[in-house]
Structures are given as structure tokens and as C-alpha cells.
Design an enzyme around this catalytic site. Structure first.
Site, PDB file in Angstrom:
ATOM      1  N   TYR A 148       0.839  -1.189   0.000  1.00 13.18           N
ATOM      2  CA  TYR A 148       0.000   0.000   0.000  1.00 13.18           C
ATOM      3  C   TYR A 148       0.879   1.247   0.000  1.00 13.18           C
ATOM      4  O   TYR A 148       2.018   1.227   0.453  1.00 13.18           O
ATOM      5  CB  TYR A 148      -1.018   0.016   1.133  1.00 13.18           C
ATOM      6  CG  TYR A 148      -0.537  -0.140   2.555  1.00 13.18           C
ATOM      7  CD1 TYR A 148       0.199   0.856   3.194  1.00 13.18           C
ATOM      8  CD2 TYR A 148      -0.881  -1.273   3.298  1.00 13.18           C
ATOM      9  CE1 TYR A 148       0.581   0.733   4.508  1.00 13.18           C
ATOM     10  CE2 TYR A 148      -0.504  -1.410   4.624  1.00 13.18           C
ATOM     11  CZ  TYR A 148       0.237  -0.402   5.222  1.00 13.18           C
ATOM     12  OH  TYR A 148       0.628  -0.543   6.535  1.00 13.18           O
ATOM     13  N   CYS A 149       0.351   2.323  -0.575  1.00  8.81           N
ATOM     14  CA  CYS A 149       1.076   3.589  -0.747  1.00  8.81           C
ATOM     15  C   CYS A 149       2.461   3.363  -1.343  1.00  8.81           C
ATOM     16  O   CYS A 149       3.473   3.743  -0.768  1.00  8.81           O
ATOM     17  CB  CYS A 149       1.184   4.323   0.588  1.00  8.81           C
ATOM     18  SG  CYS A 149       1.631   6.065   0.423  1.00  8.81           S
TER      19      CYS A 149
END
Length: 281
Positions: A148-149
Site C-alpha cells: 500500500y502507498c
């Protein structure tokens, strides 16, 4: 010291420890604090600052996340799991914060010339490598697909991401921010964000390409290093590292002048969050 040109080498480091503020300390307060410190550093009111912060059960969304087609359903899902949901004012996408995640902000003044964006990232990379230098592990800075990110300065060991870095620039000050997954399960955190995107994006096509999360590519430092690390352990390592890069470190909280600035920045980010996601809550 890792290198004579690293931004970590400062005449003095001011330390603000907000790693044990408890469950009522909002991430909005953290981002307002970093804006305040950027303003303060840019105005020459403070030397370089290292701020440590921890938030309980919070999902921090990026601006792009608020444009997901079914964002209302996504936010409802996160709230049902017991998470607060806010939108940050620096770059990036959704991340998980909890008691096992230590966040560090390094705030620098831009004096005679601007700080190159990669130099800011390198300073944080240097800091983490120094903090963990006693472990026989190779910490890489490269994008971990499926995390994620994701970004070019994802920090990983053996291909598994444990940290992500972002930057915030305001009023001649630069805040380089990192989340470090210290303990707990990195893949369980990633699964929450995977499920959020599946709900909030659905089967709709979007102009922006949101990450397809593969939980197995994320882990905590405790998992990766095979030892039980805590936020407190990492705080001690942080202070030791800063001491090695400076003639002086000292601990403070915000000054009276900074508190006045902070109140304005907090109001601004609260109003911005209300405008961006308040309608979905």
C-alpha cells in the site's frame, strides 16, 4: 556518520516525542504540527526537528483515495473495523497507523537554497539504516509492487516493505515523514487496505491507477528481523542516531508562538477533511 553531505548532520537536533500521547491524539493534530514546524523552521525560529508520533487505529487516506467511486462504502467499512479515517496533506495513498507503527518526521529549514526532494528522502533512508545498523540485514529503497502507498523510496528487507516515506513542503520548511511498521503483522495491515480498495473502487474503471494490494509483500521489522522490537526500542535507537549526527540534541514541545501557528493549521486541516470526507461519515 553515513556521509558528510547527509541532511542528518546538523549542528543541533530538536526532538519532539509524541509517541505515547494515547488514543485521543488525532492524526490531524500530527499533520498540523508538521505544518507548524515547517513554518517555524522556514522562519528561522527552530533548528532541525525530529518528531516521533504514534496514532491508534487510524487509516490515513491520500487525496486520490477520496476520488474513489465508492469511497462512502470504503470509509464505512474502515469505521466498522474501528478505525478513524482522515486525509493527509502530504503526498501518497492510504496507510495504516496503530500502536505498532512509529512515525517520524524530520523537519528542515530551506535556507539559502531549496532541498532537493531526493536529498530529503535520502536523509530518512540514512536515518533508518543507522537506527538498524546492528542488524545483519540489507535495507533497500525501491518501490515494492503490491504494497500500500507504493513509492520509489519504499523501505524493504528481502523484498518485503516495512516503511514508506513522504514529504511536505511549506513556507521554506521541509517535513520528511516516514511510517515504520515496528511490530504486529504487516500483511494483516495490508489486507485491510486491500479490502478497502476492493470496496471503494469496485469494478469501475478509474483514470488514476490504484494499487492492487498483495498482503504478503508487507511485514513489520519484528517479523523481518526475527526479534521482538517495540516503539520504545526504536525511540531509543532514534535518539542515539541523532546524537551521532549532531553536537547537541534537546527535547521540547511547541513554543507559545508555535502553538498559535498550530491552532491555525489545525483548523485548516480539520475544515479540509470535513469538506473532503465529512459528507461520507
Amino acid at each position: 556518520m553515513i556521509g558528510v553531505t547527509t541532511l542528518l548532520d546538523q549542528p543541533e537536533w530538536r526532538v519532539i516525542d509524541q509517541s505515547s500521547m494515547g488514543p485521543f491524539f488525532s492524526a490531524l493534530q500530527s499533520f498540523a504540527t508538521d505544518d507548524t514546524l515547517c513554518h517555524s523552521a522556514g522562519a528561522g525560529l527552530t533548528p532541525a526537528v525530529a518528531r516521533a508520533w504514534v496514532h491508534h487505529n487510524t487509516i490515513v487516506l491520500g487525496i486520490q483515495d477520496t476520488r474513489l467511486p465508492f469511497i462512502k462504502e470504503g470509509i464505512s467499512f474502515l469505521k466498522e473495523l474501528g478505525f478513524d479515517v482522515i486525509v493527509r496533506n502530504s503526498g501518497g495513498l492510504a496507510v495504516v497507523l496503530d500502536e505498532g507503527v512509529l512515525n517520524i518526521s524530520l523537519v528542515f529549514p530551506e535556507k539559502t537554497k531549496s532541498i532537493d526532494i531526493n536529498r530529503g528522502y535520502d536523509a530518512m533512508y540514512d536515518l533508518v539504516r543507522d537506527m538498524l545498523s546492528d542488524f545483519d540485514s540489507n535495507i533497500e529503497a525501491r518501490e515494492i509492487v503490491g504494497s500500500y502507498c507504493p513509492g520509489s523510496y519504499d523501505l524493504s528487507i528481502d523484498g518485503k516493505k516495512f516503511a514508506g516515506i513522504s514529504q511536505r513542503r511549506i513556507r521554506n520548511g521541509v517535513a520528511v515523514q516516514i511510517y515504520l511498521c515496528v511490530s504486529g503483522s504487516g500483511s494483516e495491515r495490508a489486507a485491510i487496505i486491500r479490502d478497502f480498495y476492493q470496496l471503494a473502487k469496485g469494478s469501475k474503471d478509474t483514470k488514476f491507477q490504484y494499487p492492487v494490494i498483495i498482503p504478503e509483500v508487507m511485514a513489520s521489522l519484528s517479523e523481518l528481523l526475527g526479534t521482538s522490537l517495540t516503539v520504545q526500542d526504536m525511540m531509543l535507537r532514534l535518539l542515539k542516531t541523532l546524537k551521532n549526527h549532531s553536537r547537541k540534541i534537546f527535547a521540547t514541545q511547541l513554543s507559545e508562538q508555535e502553538i498559535t501557528l498550530y491552532e491555525g493549521y489545525l483548523k485548516r486541516i480539520q475544515e479540509r477533511n470535513e469538506k473532503m470526507i465529512g459528507v461520507y461519515e
